[in-house]
Design an enzyme around this catalytic site. Structure first.
Site, PDB file in Angstrom:
ATOM      1  N   LYS A  68       0.718  -1.277   0.127  1.00  0.00           N
ATOM      2  CA  LYS A  68       0.039   0.082  -0.107  1.00  0.00           C
ATOM      3  C   LYS A  68       0.903   1.259   0.079  1.00  0.00           C
ATOM      4  O   LYS A  68       0.389   2.261  -0.643  1.00  0.00           O
ATOM      5  CB  LYS A  68      -0.729  -0.149   1.291  1.00  0.00           C
ATOM      6  CG  LYS A  68      -2.192  -1.060   1.354  1.00  0.00           C
ATOM      7  CD  LYS A  68      -2.944  -0.735   2.374  1.00  0.00           C
ATOM      8  CE  LYS A  68      -4.067  -1.789   2.650  1.00  0.00           C
ATOM      9  NZ  LYS A  68      -4.985  -1.399   3.630  1.00  0.00           N
ATOM     10  N   ASP A 105     -10.472   3.028   2.672  1.00  0.00           N
ATOM     11  CA  ASP A 105     -10.611   2.360   3.720  1.00  0.00           C
ATOM     12  C   ASP A 105     -11.480   3.369   4.824  1.00  0.00           C
ATOM     13  O   ASP A 105     -12.518   2.689   5.318  1.00  0.00           O
ATOM     14  CB  ASP A 105      -9.434   2.107   4.490  1.00  0.00           C
ATOM     15  CG  ASP A 105      -8.812   0.654   3.822  1.00  0.00           C
ATOM     16  OD1 ASP A 105      -9.688   0.044   3.440  1.00  0.00           O
ATOM     17  OD2 ASP A 105      -7.706   0.814   4.112  1.00  0.00           O
TER      18      ASP A 105
END
Ligand code: ATR
Length: 283
Positions: A68, A105
């Site tokens: 990420k 998220d």
């Protein structure tokens, strides 16, 4: 004939990812001809993989551990959430052929609460967040976006919580676990982002907080979803808090990516939730 869009999830390892189940459920439900598959990339391979998506016929995809932060660095453009969180979990190629990165998220965290408890952010603006890792950053970004005024971040390593104060500003306060109990009674929303309360073998142990003095109407939510009822949620539920499990965050965070790659805004249905639950029970 319309071009068949191909998307992916990549990580290392990747075989346990449930993202293919989610996206293939939606592709089928909406009668779309695209595909979505898991592609494993080691840290050495990831950079080349991400830079050559178009050549591989890929429209974009999801990125998970450990890529990420590398994805964040590689993107030519990033959305505001990715910039604030410092990590990218969704890639897409825009009309100018540039590699874009987003972080869904925080969206998934808030959308799950919106769906399960529509007034979760209406009655008070004080939160207690347990943990200061990557997931905690997404939760803090979501809470700040929803107007939370005071957010206590409790972490075993207080320096990591302090780093989040430095990054996100003075609405965040850092504390160690020795102080955590004293913040329970003033919190409107309590979020667990740690694996605390699970033994090394995944068995439940007591969670180290007592929720009996929590505010009436307080909300408790976990970002962990295996097990669905974590020790944190179990104790919060027994104390009468409004509890929301973490599975919905996984499902909702997938929505914006699907929109980017396939052009349809998919619905998070009970049927989809059950599909993933059944898969978790099988494993
Ligand atoms: P994630 O991206 O899921 O947030 P992470 O960055 O590894 O994962 O963060 C894990 C979080 O759980 C951290 O807040 C960690 O505390 P430390 O920063 O002190 O390591 C917390 N955590 C994990 N195991 C823990 C334990 N046994 N006791 C207390 N905190 C724990």
């Amino acid at each position: 004939m319309a071009e068949k869009k191909q998307a992916f999830v990549t990580g290392f390892p990747i075989k346990h990812s449930r993202s293919p189940l989610i996206h293939n459920y939606w592709l089928q439900r909406y009668g779309l001809s695209g595909s979505y598959k898991a592609i494993e990339n080691s840290p050495e391979n990831f950079q080349n993989f991400a830079k050559t998506l178009a050549e591989q016929g890929l429209s974009g995809g999801n990125v998970t551990i450990p890529h990420k932060e590398t994805a964040f660095a590689l993107c030519e453009k990033r959305d505001a959430a990715a910039e604030a969180i410092g990590a990218v979990n969704t890639l897409w190629i825009d009309a100018e052929n540039k590699l874009n990165g987003g972080n869904t998220d925080a969206y998934g965290f808030a959308a799950n609460l919106d769906a399960q408890l529509p007034d979760w952010d209406k009655d008070g603006k004080t939160a207690l967040v347990l943990g200061a890792g990557g997931a905690s950053r997404a939760v803090l970004y979501a809470l700040l976006n929803r107007g939370f005024e005071k957010i206590i971040v409790v972490n075993r390593t207080v320096e990591r919580a302090q780093a989040l104060v430095d990054h996100f500003g003075s609405k965040i306060k850092a504390a160690g676990w020795d102080q955590a109990q004293s913040y329970v009674s003033s919190a409107d929303v309590i979020v667990n982002t740690t694996s605390l309360g699970m033994s090394d073998h995944g068995e439940a142990e007591a969670f180290p907080l007592d929720f009996s003095e929590a505010k009436a109407g307080a909300v408790a939510t976990d970002i962990v979803y295996i097990p669905l009822e974590t020790p944190f949620l179990h104790q919060a539920r027994q104390a009468g808090l409004h509890c929301v499990d973490g599975l919905g965050m996984l499902l909702h965070q997938a929505v914006p990516g699907f929109v980017h790659w396939f052009g349809v805004r998919p619905e998070v249905t009970d049927e989809l939730r059950q599909l993933i639950l059944d898969d978790i029970l099988k494993s």
